[in-house]
Enzyme design. Structure first.
Site, PDB file in Angstrom:
ATOM      1  N   SER A   1       0.852  -1.194   0.000  1.00 11.48           N
ATOM      2  CA  SER A   1       0.000   0.000   0.000  1.00 11.48           C
ATOM      3  C   SER A   1       0.890   1.247   0.000  1.00 11.48           C
ATOM      4  O   SER A   1       2.093   1.162   0.273  1.00 11.48           O
ATOM      5  CB  SER A   1      -0.858  -0.021   1.271  1.00 11.48           C
ATOM      6  OG  SER A   1      -1.451   1.244   1.522  1.00 11.48           O
TER       7      SER A   1
ATOM      8  N   TYR B   1      -3.944  -0.791   9.868  1.00 10.06           N
ATOM      9  CA  TYR B   1      -3.696  -0.949   8.420  1.00 10.06           C
ATOM     10  C   TYR B   1      -2.272  -0.503   8.083  1.00 10.06           C
ATOM     11  O   TYR B   1      -1.544  -1.185   7.363  1.00 10.06           O
ATOM     12  CB  TYR B   1      -4.730  -0.136   7.643  1.00 10.06           C
ATOM     13  CG  TYR B   1      -4.699  -0.370   6.146  1.00 10.06           C
ATOM     14  CD1 TYR B   1      -5.327  -1.478   5.590  1.00 10.06           C
ATOM     15  CD2 TYR B   1      -4.043   0.513   5.298  1.00 10.06           C
ATOM     16  CE1 TYR B   1      -5.299  -1.702   4.214  1.00 10.06           C
ATOM     17  CE2 TYR B   1      -4.010   0.295   3.927  1.00 10.06           C
ATOM     18  CZ  TYR B   1      -4.642  -0.807   3.391  1.00 10.06           C
ATOM     19  OH  TYR B   1      -4.610  -1.025   2.033  1.00 10.06           O
TER      20      TYR B   1
HETATM   21  P1  NAP Z   1     -11.885  -4.949  -1.611  1.00 15.05           P
HETATM   22  O1  NAP Z   1     -12.631  -4.661  -2.856  1.00 15.05           O
HETATM   23  O2  NAP Z   1     -12.494  -4.691  -0.282  1.00 15.05           O
HETATM   24  O3  NAP Z   1     -11.336  -6.440  -1.704  1.00 15.05           O
HETATM   25  C1  NAP Z   1     -10.744  -7.080  -0.601  1.00 15.05           C
HETATM   26  C2  NAP Z   1     -10.718  -8.550  -0.876  1.00 15.05           C
HETATM   27  O4  NAP Z   1     -10.176  -9.244   0.265  1.00 15.05           O
HETATM   28  C3  NAP Z   1     -12.117  -9.107  -1.115  1.00 15.05           C
HETATM   29  O5  NAP Z   1     -12.055 -10.145  -2.046  1.00 15.05           O
HETATM   30  C4  NAP Z   1     -12.442  -9.653   0.261  1.00 15.05           C
HETATM   31  O6  NAP Z   1     -13.451 -10.624   0.277  1.00 15.05           O
HETATM   32  C5  NAP Z   1     -11.099 -10.241   0.623  1.00 15.05           C
HETATM   33  N1  NAP Z   1     -11.051 -10.562   2.037  1.00 15.05           N
HETATM   34  C6  NAP Z   1     -11.151  -9.707   3.082  1.00 15.05           C
HETATM   35  N2  NAP Z   1     -11.138 -10.389   4.232  1.00 15.05           N
HETATM   36  C7  NAP Z   1     -11.033 -11.706   3.901  1.00 15.05           C
HETATM   37  C8  NAP Z   1     -10.984 -12.888   4.645  1.00 15.05           C
HETATM   38  N3  NAP Z   1     -11.056 -12.904   5.978  1.00 15.05           N
HETATM   39  N4  NAP Z   1     -10.881 -14.070   3.995  1.00 15.05           N
HETATM   40  C9  NAP Z   1     -10.831 -14.095   2.640  1.00 15.05           C
HETATM   41  N5  NAP Z   1     -10.867 -12.997   1.880  1.00 15.05           N
HETATM   42  C10 NAP Z   1     -10.981 -11.805   2.507  1.00 15.05           C
HETATM   43  O7  NAP Z   1     -10.563  -4.082  -1.588  1.00 15.05           O
HETATM   44  P2  NAP Z   1      -9.367  -3.862  -2.619  1.00 15.05           P
HETATM   45  O8  NAP Z   1      -9.147  -2.419  -2.655  1.00 15.05           O
HETATM   46  O9  NAP Z   1      -9.557  -4.621  -3.870  1.00 15.05           O
HETATM   47  O10 NAP Z   1      -8.194  -4.482  -1.750  1.00 15.05           O
HETATM   48  C11 NAP Z   1      -7.374  -5.558  -2.175  1.00 15.05           C
HETATM   49  C12 NAP Z   1      -6.009  -5.402  -1.533  1.00 15.05           C
HETATM   50  O11 NAP Z   1      -5.410  -4.199  -2.021  1.00 15.05           O
HETATM   51  C13 NAP Z   1      -6.041  -5.268  -0.015  1.00 15.05           C
HETATM   52  O12 NAP Z   1      -4.939  -5.949   0.549  1.00 15.05           O
HETATM   53  C14 NAP Z   1      -5.923  -3.771   0.198  1.00 15.05           C
HETATM   54  O13 NAP Z   1      -5.385  -3.457   1.445  1.00 15.05           O
HETATM   55  C15 NAP Z   1      -4.980  -3.431  -0.926  1.00 15.05           C
HETATM   56  N6  NAP Z   1      -4.927  -2.020  -1.312  1.00 15.05           N
HETATM   57  C16 NAP Z   1      -6.032  -1.377  -1.807  1.00 15.05           C
HETATM   58  C17 NAP Z   1      -5.920  -0.054  -2.200  1.00 15.05           C
HETATM   59  C18 NAP Z   1      -7.055   0.708  -2.793  1.00 15.05           C
HETATM   60  O14 NAP Z   1      -6.919   1.914  -3.012  1.00 15.05           O
HETATM   61  N7  NAP Z   1      -8.181   0.109  -3.070  1.00 15.05           N
HETATM   62  C19 NAP Z   1      -4.710   0.615  -2.067  1.00 15.05           C
HETATM   63  C20 NAP Z   1      -3.629  -0.058  -1.542  1.00 15.05           C
HETATM   64  C21 NAP Z   1      -3.744  -1.378  -1.179  1.00 15.05           C
HETATM   65  P3  NAP Z   1     -14.990 -10.163   0.486  1.00 15.05           P
HETATM   66  O15 NAP Z   1     -15.458  -9.635  -0.824  1.00 15.05           O
HETATM   67  O16 NAP Z   1     -15.654 -11.411   0.911  1.00 15.05           O
HETATM   68  O17 NAP Z   1     -14.981  -9.102   1.554  1.00 15.05           O
END
Ligand code: NAP
Length: 251
Positions: free
Chosen positions: A143, A156
């Protein structure tokens, strides 16, 4: 040169592949030729359908990654189904927001368990298999808060800073064994994870003004970096944290 990026015949385990960045990465890897094991607590039916439409094999694996107990059964199930794991993308992650003075132990543990503890033990379980085969690619999703402090997200920030450190540690231990361990640090990407920020008019404007590219990222924007780090093209890249951020860190 394009052959260096070809993932034909490779099996990629992607966590949290049902939506957001995980879905974007899974589809990019499949587009480059990989078969996809989509792991998560919600079925990744849409992702699996799109992977199959690309002519690749896609399967769902149910796993609640808030607990390390899910890790070995997941790796065993993927190996039983596909016979090998060439690529692991540790993408599943959560975020909890509150002022530092109010932040609860529950919010600390939940985020650290999913984002850091499970990530390490999935690296370990898949790493054992990869070390035995003498090759493998691990991509951890970091991140901007691997580099910066952020605000109102203490667990986080701690977890993602930890992801950066672990990525380097594992690269140090496993590079000579034929394993590449690297991370992608997404900038501000429009997903469920950032829905609250996008909905907050003031924060949204502040964020947009600070991104040199002038827009939120799309999950598909992460795909190229993932294909690179999953492919032979990155064989000499180790312990690197690749920012895909529209220039955020350059500002
Ligand atoms: P998201 O749409 O909320 O997706 C998160 C994913 O993780 C979903 O598939 C979720 O499943 C899964 N997950 C969460 N808890 C879980 C658990 N206990 N067991 C299995 N799966 C689980 O968010 P995203 O933005 O795509 O995030 C993906 C990654 O990128 C994360 O590590 C996040 O920290 C990182 N990230 C995101 C951003 C951003 O700007 N969006 C920036 C930097 C880093 P469910 O659908 O069932 O909840």
């Amino acid at each position: 040169m394009t052959q260096s990026f070809d993932l034909s015949g490779k099996v990629a385990l992607v966590t949290g592949a049902n939506t957001g960045i995980g879905q974007g990465i899974a589809l990019a890897l499949a587009g480059a030729g990989a078969d996809i094991a989509a792991a998560g607590r919600s079925p990744a039916d849409e992702t699996v359908g799109k992977v199959r439409a690309l002519g690749r094999r896609g399967e769902n694996f149910a796993a609640d990654l808030s607990s390390v107990a899910a890790v070995q059964p997941l790796v065993d199930a993927v190996l039983a189904a596909f016979g090998r794991i060439d690529i692991v993308v540790n993408n599943a992650g959560i975020i909890r927001r509150a002022d530092a003075v109010d932040f609860t132990e529950e919010d600390w543990d939940a985020v650290m368990d999913t984002n850091l503890k499970t990530l390490f033990f999935l690296c370990q379980a898949a790493g054992k298999h990869m070390i035995a085969r003498g090759s493998g690619k691990i991509i951890n999703i970091a991140s901007m808060l691997t580099f910066q402090g952020g605000i109102r997200v203490p667990s986080y920030t701690a977890s993602k800073s930890g992801v950066g450190g672990l990525t380097k540690l594992l690269a140090n231990e496993w590079a000579a064994k034929g394993i590449n361990v690297n991370a992608i640090a997404p900038g501000y990407i429009a997903t469920n994870n950032t829905a609250a920020l996008q909905a907050d008019e003031t924060r949204n404007r502040q964020i947009m003004e600070r991104i040199p590219a002038g827009r939120w990222g799309d999950p598909a924007d992460i795909g190229g970096a993932a294909v690179f780090l999953a492919s032979r093209a990155s064989d000499y890249v180790q312990g690197h944290i690749l920012a895909v951020d529209g220039g955020w860190l350059a500002r």
